[in-house]
Motif scaffolding. Structure first.
Motif, PDB file in Angstrom:
ATOM      1  N   TYR A 540      -2.029  38.801   0.918  1.00 46.43           N
ATOM      2  CA  TYR A 540      -2.258  38.020  -0.297  1.00 46.43           C
ATOM      3  C   TYR A 540      -1.565  36.664  -0.267  1.00 46.43           C
ATOM      4  CZ  TYR A 540      -5.378  41.125  -2.565  1.00 46.43           C
ATOM      5  OH  TYR A 540      -6.515  41.825  -2.875  1.00 46.43           O
ATOM      6  N   LYS A 541      -0.569  36.511   0.576  1.00 47.38           N
ATOM      7  CA  LYS A 541      -0.058  35.162   0.821  1.00 47.38           C
ATOM      8  C   LYS A 541      -1.132  34.314   1.485  1.00 47.38           C
ATOM      9  CE  LYS A 541       4.872  36.288   1.190  1.00 47.38           C
ATOM     10  NZ  LYS A 541       6.032  36.419   2.114  1.00 47.38           N
ATOM     11  N   ARG A 542      -1.846  34.922   2.438  1.00 40.38           N
ATOM     12  CA  ARG A 542      -2.941  34.212   3.111  1.00 40.38           C
ATOM     13  C   ARG A 542      -4.084  33.934   2.128  1.00 40.38           C
ATOM     14  NH1 ARG A 542      -4.686  33.803   8.495  1.00 40.38           N
ATOM     15  NH2 ARG A 542      -2.487  34.077   8.975  1.00 40.38           N
ATOM     16  N   ILE A 543      -4.385  34.908   1.282  1.00 38.68           N
ATOM     17  CA  ILE A 543      -5.487  34.732   0.325  1.00 38.68           C
ATOM     18  C   ILE A 543      -5.183  33.597  -0.652  1.00 38.68           C
ATOM     19  CG2 ILE A 543      -6.652  35.830  -1.642  1.00 38.68           C
ATOM     20  CD1 ILE A 543      -6.587  38.450  -0.057  1.00 38.68           C
ATOM     21  N   LYS A 544      -3.933  33.492  -1.080  1.00 38.65           N
ATOM     22  CA  LYS A 544      -3.580  32.416  -2.024  1.00 38.65           C
ATOM     23  C   LYS A 544      -3.772  31.043  -1.405  1.00 38.65           C
ATOM     24  CE  LYS A 544      -0.375  35.054  -4.908  1.00 38.65           C
ATOM     25  NZ  LYS A 544       1.033  35.239  -5.348  1.00 38.65           N
ATOM     26  N   LYS A 545      -3.633  30.950  -0.090  1.00 42.24           N
ATOM     27  CA  LYS A 545      -3.837  29.680   0.603  1.00 42.24           C
ATOM     28  C   LYS A 545      -5.304  29.434   0.949  1.00 42.24           C
ATOM     29  CE  LYS A 545       0.713  29.995   2.849  1.00 42.24           C
ATOM     30  NZ  LYS A 545       1.401  30.129   4.165  1.00 42.24           N
ATOM     31  N   GLN A 546      -6.118  30.466   0.832  1.00 46.09           N
ATOM     32  CA  GLN A 546      -7.503  30.389   1.279  1.00 46.09           C
ATOM     33  C   GLN A 546      -8.339  29.510   0.355  1.00 46.09           C
ATOM     34  OE1 GLN A 546      -8.507  31.729   4.053  1.00 46.09           O
ATOM     35  NE2 GLN A 546     -10.726  31.921   3.976  1.00 46.09           N
ATOM     36  N   LYS A 547      -9.015  28.558   0.941  1.00 47.22           N
ATOM     37  CA  LYS A 547      -9.918  27.696   0.174  1.00 47.22           C
ATOM     38  C   LYS A 547     -11.157  28.508  -0.207  1.00 47.22           C
ATOM     39  CE  LYS A 547     -10.377  23.497   1.699  1.00 47.22           C
ATOM     40  NZ  LYS A 547     -10.862  22.308   2.472  1.00 47.22           N
ATOM     41  N   GLY A 548     -11.632  28.335  -1.436  1.00 44.96           N
ATOM     42  CA  GLY A 548     -12.794  29.078  -1.907  1.00 44.96           C
ATOM     43  C   GLY A 548     -14.046  28.779  -1.101  1.00 44.96           C
ATOM     44  N   VAL A 549     -14.939  29.749  -0.990  1.00 52.77           N
ATOM     45  CA  VAL A 549     -16.129  29.571  -0.163  1.00 52.77           C
ATOM     46  C   VAL A 549     -17.044  28.498  -0.736  1.00 52.77           C
ATOM     47  CG1 VAL A 549     -17.326  31.478  -1.343  1.00 52.77           C
ATOM     48  CG2 VAL A 549     -18.064  30.776   0.925  1.00 52.77           C
ATOM     49  N   LEU A 550     -17.123  28.375  -2.056  1.00 49.00           N
ATOM     50  CA  LEU A 550     -17.963  27.326  -2.646  1.00 49.00           C
ATOM     51  C   LEU A 550     -17.430  25.953  -2.288  1.00 49.00           C
ATOM     52  CD1 LEU A 550     -20.244  26.314  -4.440  1.00 49.00           C
ATOM     53  CD2 LEU A 550     -18.717  26.596  -6.416  1.00 49.00           C
ATOM     54  N   GLN A 551     -16.131  25.793  -2.352  1.00 47.10           N
ATOM     55  CA  GLN A 551     -15.547  24.495  -2.003  1.00 47.10           C
ATOM     56  C   GLN A 551     -15.831  24.149  -0.545  1.00 47.10           C
ATOM     57  OE1 GLN A 551     -11.347  24.234  -2.770  1.00 47.10           O
ATOM     58  NE2 GLN A 551     -11.141  22.224  -1.790  1.00 47.10           N
ATOM     59  N   LYS A 552     -15.637  25.107   0.349  1.00 49.33           N
ATOM     60  CA  LYS A 552     -15.885  24.840   1.771  1.00 49.33           C
ATOM     61  C   LYS A 552     -17.363  24.542   2.028  1.00 49.33           C
ATOM     62  CE  LYS A 552     -13.892  28.628   3.429  1.00 49.33           C
ATOM     63  NZ  LYS A 552     -13.319  29.603   4.394  1.00 49.33           N
ATOM     64  N   PHE A 553     -18.235  25.292   1.393  1.00 48.39           N
ATOM     65  CA  PHE A 553     -19.666  25.118   1.640  1.00 48.39           C
ATOM     66  C   PHE A 553     -20.170  23.806   1.053  1.00 48.39           C
ATOM     67  CE2 PHE A 553     -24.204  26.393   0.686  1.00 48.39           C
ATOM     68  CZ  PHE A 553     -24.620  26.323   2.001  1.00 48.39           C
ATOM     69  N   SER A 554     -19.704  23.476  -0.146  1.00 52.56           N
ATOM     70  CA  SER A 554     -20.146  22.214  -0.755  1.00 52.56           C
ATOM     71  C   SER A 554     -19.667  21.024   0.061  1.00 52.56           C
ATOM     72  CB  SER A 554     -19.630  22.121  -2.196  1.00 52.56           C
ATOM     73  OG  SER A 554     -18.215  22.154  -2.223  1.00 52.56           O
ATOM     74  N   GLU A 555     -18.432  21.077   0.556  1.00 51.37           N
ATOM     75  CA  GLU A 555     -17.932  19.983   1.398  1.00 51.37           C
ATOM     76  C   GLU A 555     -18.762  19.856   2.663  1.00 51.37           C
ATOM     77  OE1 GLU A 555     -13.885  21.021   2.033  1.00 51.37           O
ATOM     78  OE2 GLU A 555     -13.202  20.363   0.046  1.00 51.37           O
ATOM     79  N   LYS A 556     -19.168  20.980   3.224  1.00 51.76           N
ATOM     80  CA  LYS A 556     -19.987  20.953   4.440  1.00 51.76           C
ATOM     81  C   LYS A 556     -21.341  20.294   4.165  1.00 51.76           C
ATOM     82  CE  LYS A 556     -22.071  24.125   7.848  1.00 51.76           C
ATOM     83  NZ  LYS A 556     -23.481  23.875   7.588  1.00 51.76           N
ATOM     84  N   LEU A 557     -21.997  20.697   3.060  1.00 50.71           N
ATOM     85  CA  LEU A 557     -23.317  20.133   2.757  1.00 50.71           C
ATOM     86  C   LEU A 557     -23.226  18.670   2.372  1.00 50.71           C
ATOM     87  CD1 LEU A 557     -25.259  22.968   0.870  1.00 50.71           C
ATOM     88  CD2 LEU A 557     -25.045  22.513   3.319  1.00 50.71           C
ATOM     89  N   ILE A 558     -22.168  18.289   1.695  1.00 52.36           N
ATOM     90  CA  ILE A 558     -21.985  16.865   1.356  1.00 52.36           C
ATOM     91  C   ILE A 558     -21.785  16.052   2.629  1.00 52.36           C
ATOM     92  CG2 ILE A 558     -20.418  15.228   0.235  1.00 52.36           C
ATOM     93  CD1 ILE A 558     -19.983  17.392  -1.949  1.00 52.36           C
ATOM     94  N   ALA A 559     -21.004  16.587   3.566  1.00 51.84           N
ATOM     95  CA  ALA A 559     -20.776  15.897   4.836  1.00 51.84           C
ATOM     96  C   ALA A 559     -22.068  15.780   5.634  1.00 51.84           C
ATOM     97  CB  ALA A 559     -19.716  16.647   5.650  1.00 51.84           C
ATOM     98  N   GLU A 560     -22.935  16.780   5.520  1.00 49.33           N
ATOM     99  CA  GLU A 560     -24.214  16.736   6.237  1.00 49.33           C
ATOM    100  C   GLU A 560     -25.245  15.872   5.532  1.00 49.33           C
ATOM    101  OE1 GLU A 560     -25.502  20.763   6.576  1.00 49.33           O
ATOM    102  OE2 GLU A 560     -23.981  21.337   8.042  1.00 49.33           O
ATOM    103  N   GLY A 561     -24.946  15.447   4.299  1.00 50.45           N
ATOM    104  CA  GLY A 561     -25.893  14.624   3.545  1.00 50.45           C
ATOM    105  C   GLY A 561     -26.984  15.428   2.855  1.00 50.45           C
TER     106      GLY A 561
END
Length: 1012
Positions: A540-561
């Motif tokens: 749960y220390k690792r989970i607290k640091k884990q970036k949410g999947v929506l945030q990671k996916f949205s950043e990926k799609l924004i980077a891809e245009g």
């Protein structure tokens, strides 16, 4: 040696005509090419051709067939070898060493026949075999080193070190350690110098795409991309070559996982809804349990992808079962339940409008029909209500799916399908999962493929996987039915979407089960109030640091245009507004209507208000003509040239005699009930262990030809041309799974008689969860009626300990419980189950010894029009005819003990002193009839007599109810066995002694004198 000889035999020289024919017909099936006789002699030495051994035979054979199609398909050295063989060269004389890399034409011109082995040729063969083995290693075990865990903290083999992700640039020195896990510690003899060598690809891989040969470096890179990224494919245990090739093609073909811009936008929108829904609930009700989906938000687009693809394939109805985690999200974003109806469930002041107890919001089900925007087709979705007992709903979903397929004539599962969601700990730990899987391919139980989605949190409440299961994966149970298992990193929504597309396509093509393992994490504890740091601090220390999947996916799609930041934020704001508006509307809800959460509606059966159309039941009798006709069918073999067993001929002859005498025994009474309902268009389904013949060899509803294997006859399906079909099916040796399945089948329609028979009455206790959690409280919790019938063979016969008892749960009018003593009453109660204007579960304590008891027969007169089921049967002996005041004792009883009591009464000459009454229906209790009989004998003692032990029979249930009917003016005495831990003795002599003591107490008129 056998492999060697086979190989040499296949390399025999072809004649010129044969060679021409082979070359002119390159498309001939392989089998046709292999239909030749050996001509090469095996008495010559073969040391000069050492590559012709058992390990290389398949490879040599592939080379040979490729050469037959076109000599240019193979290396020149193979071309020369096969030409020499066809020219008739002896073993050892056909092989020539390959030419040098420079000056190929000169080298080929100068090659001479060799008399010894060539290390170069042997190395070439071994290297190709090594490459084939390497490819197979990736296919078999690639999933073990795929990057499946979003947290990077665990491996499949429970190694402490995290798995390394795949790589683009292959360096053999770096790869060797990694590949050793795949190849059992070795690298099959390949060296770093082989990385840039070109190898011909076998037919068992699709990594080449349009290329037939690749360098070793590229082969490894493509295998890494196919099997060791965010998808782990577990399928090589499947024993069907076509299915394995299909899966290989889906995952190995280069560039196969490509999505259009529109698909990516849709996926993002679904991720937004899934994530923001949970965040909204957390903001509004932070102290409420809701078992949120945080950590596996990709489940929602996964389910929607499965439904979209299935709808495109023609599926019209999807029936789902799931545990509580993520249930509200599924209801909102997959089933599309109104958000305000979900939000109002959090209001503690909400009043229930329906009778019953209701249930918590994360147990409720839903039924909804809507347009699918992807397929432009209407689809009906049903999420089954279920209790906290994880996986208990699995067989119920399968049974309802089977029923819907049956009623719409869907014999291949193309219109109705099921999706089951599981938790990782429950999928591995609950035995009902295994029982349900084993129903998947049985003729009367198959639903033609179920898609299983495992929300793999990598933890069970507080238990680590290494403590929760003995298998590497939680999904290993699916291997028993050859279901492919697709492991996928749930933090990669595109990989999840692709896997779900493949899973839906697999189910549509092969109609077999498939498992999607969403490897994710649980951001909160078991529920939102639970503290997980007590037991999993590092996770749960690792989970607290884990970036949410929506945030990671949205950043990926924004980077891809694919989308802009503004478009993304507008989509988020739009859904937040929808939730806020629904929240405002939910405050206006003051009353909770449980019926709005019904998962299995019965249109037309009830009034618009959901009430029975009447509260009366018509006569359950049938005409004399119909009884005779059904009886004659039961006594016949309606198929020509059908040879039955000699013992069965005697049974059928006995039925003929009974019909002529206008009487029926237990089996014939059941036949009359089933046959008459079938004739009226009511489907009858009887399921359970050995029900076709009957455990006690009394039923014989399926006849077997004694001369032709698997030829059967079911006379019940020959009653009338326009009758409903009769289904009778021996089940697997399962109670929990099969009873749950039949409960689900009965749930689909009120116009079918669905029966489950336990082999012996107490065997139902392994299905107690279904009884306790679905059958008994189903209507109270979920306003869901069900007319399933449980036949529990019961009776104290002095047999084995465990087979003489059926436990009772008689605490409410939530079901009907009967213990019939006559075939006629059994006939009536089965027909009444359908003719009633409502549905309640029916439990029948069916007999064992009464099946052949000479007194347990009924006249047709008791089954004619105008007759009904008798809830209580008064005394029909001398006591009933004499003055009531002369009767000194009234014995109430139920079931087969009646016949032992009347025999004992006759032997003692007490026919006028003792009245014996049978309470045939125990629940609902017949207060009115018991009161009338008690008042009829005002001065008599009231005794309850049972053959069961005092702590196991009906006494504690019956006594207070009889006391209520007589306003406690007279005591109710007990005549029966003493309390005991075991349900019955296993000693015949002890059994008879106990029975005699029961009878002595029942007929000793002074037994209770002076007692209070």
């Amino acid at each position: 040696m056998h492999s060697f000889r086979t190989t040499v035999a296949r390399l025999r020289p072809l004649g010129a005509a044969q060679t021409a024919q082979s070359l002119s017909q390159p498309k001939l099936a392989t089998k046709a090419l292999r239909m030749f006789q050996p001509r090469r002699h095996l008495n010559a030495p073969v040391a000069a051709e050492p590559f012709l051994n058992g390990t290389s035979s398949n490879y040599v054979e592939e080379m040979y067939f490729a050469w037959l199609e076109n000599p240019r398909n193979v290396h020149k050295s193979w071309d020369i070898f096969f030409r020499n063989v066809n020219a008739g060269a002896l073993p050892g004389a056909a092989y020539q060493s390959p030419p040098p890399l420079s000056g190929i034409s000169e080298g080929l011109a100068s090659v001479q026949a060799l008399g010894g082995a060539s290390p170069n040729m042997e190395k070439l063969v071994e290297d190709h075999l090594a490459v084939q083995s390497l490819i197979r290693a990736y296919q078999v075990r690639g999933h073990h080193i795929a990057k499946l865990d979003p947290l990077d903290i665990s491996c499949v083999d429970f190694d402490d070190a995290p798995c390394a992700v795949g790589f683009q640039h292959v360096d053999l020195s770096h790869v060797k350690e990694r590949l050793s896990r795949l190849t059992g510690g070795g690298f099959y003899g390949l060296a770093e110098s082989d990385l840039d060598k070109v190898f011909r690809l076998p037919t068992t891989t699709f990594i080449g795409g349009n290329e037939s040969a690749l360098t070793l470096r590229e082969i490894i890179r493509r295998l890494e991309m196919a099997y060791c990224q965010h998808i782990g494919v577990e399928f090589m245990f499947i024993n069907d070559m076509e299915q394995c090739q299909w899966i290989r093609q889906k995952f190995e073909t280069p560039g196969v996982m490509q999505f259009s811009l529109e698909e990516k936008r849709t996926l993002l929108a679904r991720m937004i809804r899934s994530t923001r829904f949970e965040e909204f609930l957390q903001r509004k009700w932070s102290s409420e349990k809701r078992f949120g989906l945080e950590g596996c938000e990709s489940l929602i687009p996964a389910l929607k992808t499965l439904i979209d693809r299935s709808s495109q394939s023609g599926v019209e109805s999807v029936i789902m079962g799931m545990p509580h985690r993520g249930r509200l999200n599924v209801l909102a974003n997959v089933i599309r339940k109104e958000l305000d109806q979900i939000f109002c469930q959090f209001d503690s002041k909400l009043e229930a409008a329906d009778e019953g107890s209701g249930d918590v919001k994360y147990h409720l089900g839903m039924y909804h029909k809507r347009m699918n925007r992807v397929s432009d087709r209407y689809i009906t979705m049903s999420l089954m209500a279920n209790p906290s007992h994880l996986e208990a709903v699995d067989p119920v979903v399968q049974g309802k799916t089977k029923a819907e397929q049956f009623y719409c004539g869907d014999t291949e599962g193309k219109r109705v399908m099921s999706i089951l969601l599981h938790g990782d700990a429950a999928f591995a730990g609950q035995g009902i999962v295994y029982e349900t899987f084993h129903l998947s391919d049985l003729p009367s139980y198959t639903t033609h493929g179920t898609i299983h989605v495992v929300v793999n949190n990598q933890i069970g409440f507080t238990t680590d996987p290494r403590m929760a299961r003995s298998s590497p994966y939680p999904t290993d149970v699916a291997r028993v039915v050859n279901a492919p298992i697709f492991h996928v990193n749930a933090d990669d929504p595109e990989a999840v979407m692709y896997v779900c597309n493949v899973a839906a396509e697999w189910r549509n093509i092969f109609h077999k089960d498939v498992v999607v393992d969403l490897v994710c994490y649980r951001r909160n504890g078991h529920n939102e109030m639970d503290e997980p740091m007590f037991t999993q601090p590092l996770m749960y220390k690792r989970i607290k640091k884990q970036k949410g999947v929506l945030q990671k996916f949205s950043e990926k799609l924004i980077a891809e245009g694919v989308v802009t930041t503004q478009e993304y934020e507008e989509e988020v704001a739009m859904y937040d507004k929808i939730c806020e508006e629904a929240y405002t509307r939910s405050k206006d809800e003051k009353i909770l209507h449980i019926k709005h959460w019904l998962d299995s509606p019965w249109p037309g059966f009830f009034t618009l208000e959901g009430q029975p159309k009447s509260m009366s039941c018509p006569s359950t009798g049938v005409s004399e003509e119909e009884l005779g006709h059904i009886g004659n069918i039961a006594a016949s073999v309606p198929v020509e040239d059908f040879t039955i067993h000699g013992g069965l001929s005697r049974i059928l002859k006995g039925r003929t005699n009974m019909v002529s005498q206008r009487v029926c025994d237990w089996a014939l009474g059941e036949y009359m009930a089933f046959g008459s309902l079938l004739k009226e268009g009511i489907h009858v389904r009887l399921s359970g262990q050995d029900v076709e013949r009957g455990t006690f060899s009394h039923r014989h509803h399926v006849l077997h030809d004694q001369n032709i294997d698997k030829r059967i006859c079911i006379p019940m399906n020959y009653i009338s041309p326009d009758q409903a079909p009769y289904t009778v099916c021996n089940s697997s040796l399962s109670e929990y799974g099969v009873l749950g399945f039949e409960l689900g089948f009965a749930m689909a329609s009120p116009n079918a008689l669905v029966l489950w028979e336990a082999q012996f009455g107490d065997f139902h206790n392994t299905a107690q969860c279904i009884i306790d959690q679905f059958i008994s409280p189903g209507q109270a919790k979920w306003v869901r009626q069900n007319g399933i019938v449980l036949l529990l063979p019961h009776g104290m016969e002095g047999m084995k300990l465990s087979e003489d008892f059926a436990v009772r749960q008689l605490y409410d009018c939530n079901w009907i419980v009967v213990n019939c003593s006559t075939p006629a009453n059994y006939f009536h109660v089965l027909r009444r189950q359908i003719l009633l204007p409502f549905r309640k579960p029916l439990v029948v304590f069916s007999p064992k010894s009464l099946l052949r008891h000479p007194e347990a027969k009924s006249s047709f007169d008791d089954m004619l029009p105008g007759t009904h089921f008798k809830r209580l049967i008064p005394d029909d002996g001398s006591a009933a005819g004499c003055s009531p005041v002369k009767v000194k004792r009234v014995i109430f009883c139920t079931g087969k003990i009646y016949y032992e009591l009347t025999r004992e009464r006759k032997n003692r000459g007490m026919d006028e002193d003792v009245a014996v009454l049978r309470i045939e229906q125990l629940s609902p209790f017949p207060f009115d009839l018991v009161k009338a009989e008690a008042e009829r004998y005002p001065t008599a003692d009231l005794v309850w007599c049972q053959e069961e032990h005092k702590n196991q029979g009906y006494y504690d249930y019956v006594k207070p109810r009889i006391c209520t009917t007589v306003t406690k003016s007279r005591p109710v005495w007990y005549a029966g066995r003493e309390p005991a831990a075991a349900p019955a003795t296993g000693n015949k002599h002890t059994h008879l002694m106990e029975l005699q003591r029961v009878l002595d107490t029942a007929f000793d008129l002074k037994a209770f004198t002076g007692k209070v």
